[in-house]
Design a protein around this motif. Structure first.
Motif, PDB file in Angstrom:
ATOM      1  N   GLY A   1      53.044  28.160  29.674  1.00 47.07           N
ATOM      2  CA  GLY A   1      51.622  28.313  29.937  1.00 47.07           C
ATOM      3  C   GLY A   1      51.040  27.454  31.032  1.00 47.07           C
ATOM      4  O   GLY A   1      49.857  27.616  31.368  1.00 47.07           O
ATOM      5  N   LEU A   2      51.805  26.567  31.619  1.00 49.58           N
ATOM      6  CA  LEU A   2      51.241  25.636  32.598  1.00 49.58           C
ATOM      7  C   LEU A   2      50.793  26.346  33.875  1.00 49.58           C
ATOM      8  O   LEU A   2      49.672  26.154  34.344  1.00 49.58           O
ATOM      9  CB  LEU A   2      52.232  24.527  32.916  1.00 49.58           C
ATOM     10  CG  LEU A   2      51.757  23.442  33.884  1.00 49.58           C
ATOM     11  CD1 LEU A   2      50.478  22.788  33.402  1.00 49.58           C
ATOM     12  CD2 LEU A   2      52.859  22.410  34.084  1.00 49.58           C
ATOM     13  N   SER A   3      51.630  27.171  34.439  1.00 49.06           N
ATOM     14  CA  SER A   3      51.280  27.880  35.664  1.00 49.06           C
ATOM     15  C   SER A   3      50.077  28.791  35.448  1.00 49.06           C
ATOM     16  O   SER A   3      49.162  28.858  36.284  1.00 49.06           O
ATOM     17  CB  SER A   3      52.472  28.687  36.174  1.00 49.06           C
ATOM     18  OG  SER A   3      52.164  29.325  37.385  1.00 49.06           O
ATOM     19  N   THR A   4      50.056  29.498  34.327  1.00 49.57           N
ATOM     20  CA  THR A   4      48.936  30.376  34.009  1.00 49.57           C
ATOM     21  C   THR A   4      47.649  29.575  33.867  1.00 49.57           C
ATOM     22  O   THR A   4      46.590  29.984  34.360  1.00 49.57           O
ATOM     23  CB  THR A   4      49.216  31.171  32.717  1.00 49.57           C
ATOM     24  OG1 THR A   4      50.376  31.968  32.917  1.00 49.57           O
ATOM     25  CG2 THR A   4      48.039  32.043  32.323  1.00 49.57           C
ATOM     26  N   TYR A   5      47.721  28.428  33.215  1.00 49.74           N
ATOM     27  CA  TYR A   5      46.541  27.585  33.046  1.00 49.74           C
ATOM     28  C   TYR A   5      45.999  27.148  34.402  1.00 49.74           C
ATOM     29  O   TYR A   5      44.799  27.241  34.661  1.00 49.74           O
ATOM     30  CB  TYR A   5      46.879  26.368  32.186  1.00 49.74           C
ATOM     31  CG  TYR A   5      45.668  25.543  31.840  1.00 49.74           C
ATOM     32  CD1 TYR A   5      44.885  25.863  30.740  1.00 49.74           C
ATOM     33  CD2 TYR A   5      45.286  24.456  32.613  1.00 49.74           C
ATOM     34  CE1 TYR A   5      43.748  25.124  30.422  1.00 49.74           C
ATOM     35  CE2 TYR A   5      44.162  23.710  32.312  1.00 49.74           C
ATOM     36  CZ  TYR A   5      43.400  24.043  31.209  1.00 49.74           C
ATOM     37  OH  TYR A   5      42.275  23.319  30.902  1.00 49.74           O
ATOM     38  N   ILE A   6      46.884  26.695  35.259  1.00 52.37           N
ATOM     39  CA  ILE A   6      46.459  26.228  36.580  1.00 52.37           C
ATOM     40  C   ILE A   6      45.799  27.366  37.360  1.00 52.37           C
ATOM     41  O   ILE A   6      44.722  27.209  37.921  1.00 52.37           O
ATOM     42  CB  ILE A   6      47.654  25.641  37.360  1.00 52.37           C
ATOM     43  CG1 ILE A   6      48.120  24.334  36.696  1.00 52.37           C
ATOM     44  CG2 ILE A   6      47.279  25.400  38.831  1.00 52.37           C
ATOM     45  CD1 ILE A   6      49.455  23.823  37.190  1.00 52.37           C
ATOM     46  N   SER A   7      46.437  28.521  37.382  1.00 54.63           N
ATOM     47  CA  SER A   7      45.900  29.632  38.176  1.00 54.63           C
ATOM     48  C   SER A   7      44.651  30.252  37.564  1.00 54.63           C
ATOM     49  O   SER A   7      43.851  30.861  38.280  1.00 54.63           O
ATOM     50  CB  SER A   7      46.973  30.699  38.397  1.00 54.63           C
ATOM     51  OG  SER A   7      47.358  31.293  37.181  1.00 54.63           O
ATOM     52  N   SER A   8      44.448  30.086  36.270  1.00 52.47           N
ATOM     53  CA  SER A   8      43.298  30.686  35.585  1.00 52.47           C
ATOM     54  C   SER A   8      42.030  29.849  35.663  1.00 52.47           C
ATOM     55  O   SER A   8      40.955  30.325  35.302  1.00 52.47           O
ATOM     56  CB  SER A   8      43.625  30.919  34.110  1.00 52.47           C
ATOM     57  OG  SER A   8      44.681  31.832  33.979  1.00 52.47           O
ATOM     58  N   HIS A   9      42.142  28.615  36.084  1.00 54.83           N
ATOM     59  CA  HIS A   9      40.992  27.711  36.157  1.00 54.83           C
ATOM     60  C   HIS A   9      40.794  27.251  37.603  1.00 54.83           C
ATOM     61  O   HIS A   9      41.523  26.367  38.074  1.00 54.83           O
ATOM     62  CB  HIS A   9      41.202  26.501  35.243  1.00 54.83           C
ATOM     63  CG  HIS A   9      41.228  26.854  33.796  1.00 54.83           C
ATOM     64  ND1 HIS A   9      42.371  27.270  33.154  1.00 54.83           N
ATOM     65  CD2 HIS A   9      40.244  26.874  32.866  1.00 54.83           C
ATOM     66  CE1 HIS A   9      42.084  27.529  31.899  1.00 54.83           C
ATOM     67  NE2 HIS A   9      40.796  27.301  31.696  1.00 54.83           N
ATOM     68  N   PRO A  10      39.828  27.842  38.304  1.00 53.02           N
ATOM     69  CA  PRO A  10      39.614  27.482  39.720  1.00 53.02           C
ATOM     70  C   PRO A  10      39.395  25.988  39.948  1.00 53.02           C
ATOM     71  O   PRO A  10      39.838  25.455  40.961  1.00 53.02           O
ATOM     72  CB  PRO A  10      38.369  28.279  40.111  1.00 53.02           C
ATOM     73  CG  PRO A  10      38.335  29.410  39.147  1.00 53.02           C
ATOM     74  CD  PRO A  10      38.916  28.886  37.864  1.00 53.02           C
ATOM     75  N   ASP A  11      38.737  25.318  39.001  1.00 49.88           N
ATOM     76  CA  ASP A  11      38.507  23.888  39.175  1.00 49.88           C
ATOM     77  C   ASP A  11      39.794  23.083  39.045  1.00 49.88           C
ATOM     78  O   ASP A  11      39.893  21.971  39.536  1.00 49.88           O
ATOM     79  CB  ASP A  11      37.421  23.356  38.231  1.00 49.88           C
ATOM     80  CG  ASP A  11      37.585  23.799  36.793  1.00 49.88           C
ATOM     81  OD1 ASP A  11      38.243  24.831  36.547  1.00 49.88           O
ATOM     82  OD2 ASP A  11      37.045  23.123  35.909  1.00 49.88           O
ATOM     83  N   VAL A  12      40.806  23.660  38.409  1.00 47.87           N
ATOM     84  CA  VAL A  12      42.129  23.032  38.355  1.00 47.87           C
ATOM     85  C   VAL A  12      42.918  23.446  39.596  1.00 47.87           C
ATOM     86  O   VAL A  12      43.454  22.604  40.327  1.00 47.87           O
ATOM     87  CB  VAL A  12      42.898  23.427  37.073  1.00 47.87           C
ATOM     88  CG1 VAL A  12      44.315  22.864  37.094  1.00 47.87           C
ATOM     89  CG2 VAL A  12      42.148  22.962  35.842  1.00 47.87           C
ATOM     90  N   ARG A  13      43.007  24.750  39.820  1.00 47.39           N
ATOM     91  CA  ARG A  13      43.787  25.291  40.940  1.00 47.39           C
ATOM     92  C   ARG A  13      43.392  24.638  42.261  1.00 47.39           C
ATOM     93  O   ARG A  13      44.251  24.295  43.072  1.00 47.39           O
ATOM     94  CB  ARG A  13      43.586  26.807  41.014  1.00 47.39           C
ATOM     95  CG  ARG A  13      44.380  27.484  42.106  1.00 47.39           C
ATOM     96  CD  ARG A  13      44.126  28.980  42.148  1.00 47.39           C
ATOM     97  NE  ARG A  13      42.722  29.260  42.483  1.00 47.39           N
ATOM     98  CZ  ARG A  13      41.904  29.985  41.734  1.00 47.39           C
ATOM     99  NH1 ARG A  13      42.315  30.507  40.599  1.00 47.39           N
ATOM    100  NH2 ARG A  13      40.663  30.190  42.118  1.00 47.39           N
ATOM    101  N   ASP A  14      42.096  24.452  42.482  1.00 51.57           N
ATOM    102  CA  ASP A  14      41.605  23.893  43.738  1.00 51.57           C
ATOM    103  C   ASP A  14      41.258  22.410  43.636  1.00 51.57           C
ATOM    104  O   ASP A  14      40.820  21.823  44.624  1.00 51.57           O
ATOM    105  CB  ASP A  14      40.371  24.670  44.192  1.00 51.57           C
ATOM    106  CG  ASP A  14      40.651  26.151  44.384  1.00 51.57           C
ATOM    107  OD1 ASP A  14      41.785  26.501  44.763  1.00 51.57           O
ATOM    108  OD2 ASP A  14      39.744  26.959  44.134  1.00 51.57           O
ATOM    109  N   GLY A  15      41.471  21.809  42.470  1.00 48.94           N
ATOM    110  CA  GLY A  15      41.020  20.443  42.249  1.00 48.94           C
ATOM    111  C   GLY A  15      42.104  19.387  42.262  1.00 48.94           C
ATOM    112  O   GLY A  15      41.892  18.288  41.766  1.00 48.94           O
TER     113      GLY A  15
END
Length: 79
Positions: A57-71
């Protein structure tokens, strides 16, 4: 870094490192992204720590949350 177990078999994450206030994630590209309490937030980083240890679930979590993906705090390109 710890090898990511990739229990789904479809993750772009290959390894991770966990510190007190960060998670560093290596993707298939070889790039390492650092997510810190300061850059991404305590709740997101703590959730990512759990997902990294579970191996799912880590990759999905990162890509699903813009504030994580871009943060992320920094990116280290594959050398």
């Amino acid at each position: 870094m710890e090898t990511y177990r990739n229990l789904s078999g479809a993750s772009g994450v290959v390894a991770y490192d966990i510190g007190e206030d960060f998670v560093a994630v290596r993707f298939e590209s070889g790039d390492v992204y650092w997510y810190t309490y300061a850059s991404t937030g305590v709740q997101h980083v703590d959730t990512m720590k759990i997902l990294a240890r579970r191996g799912r679930g880590l990759s999905t979590y990162i890509s699903s949350h813009p504030d994580v993906r871009d943060g992320y705090a920094r990116k280290e390109p594959d050398e």
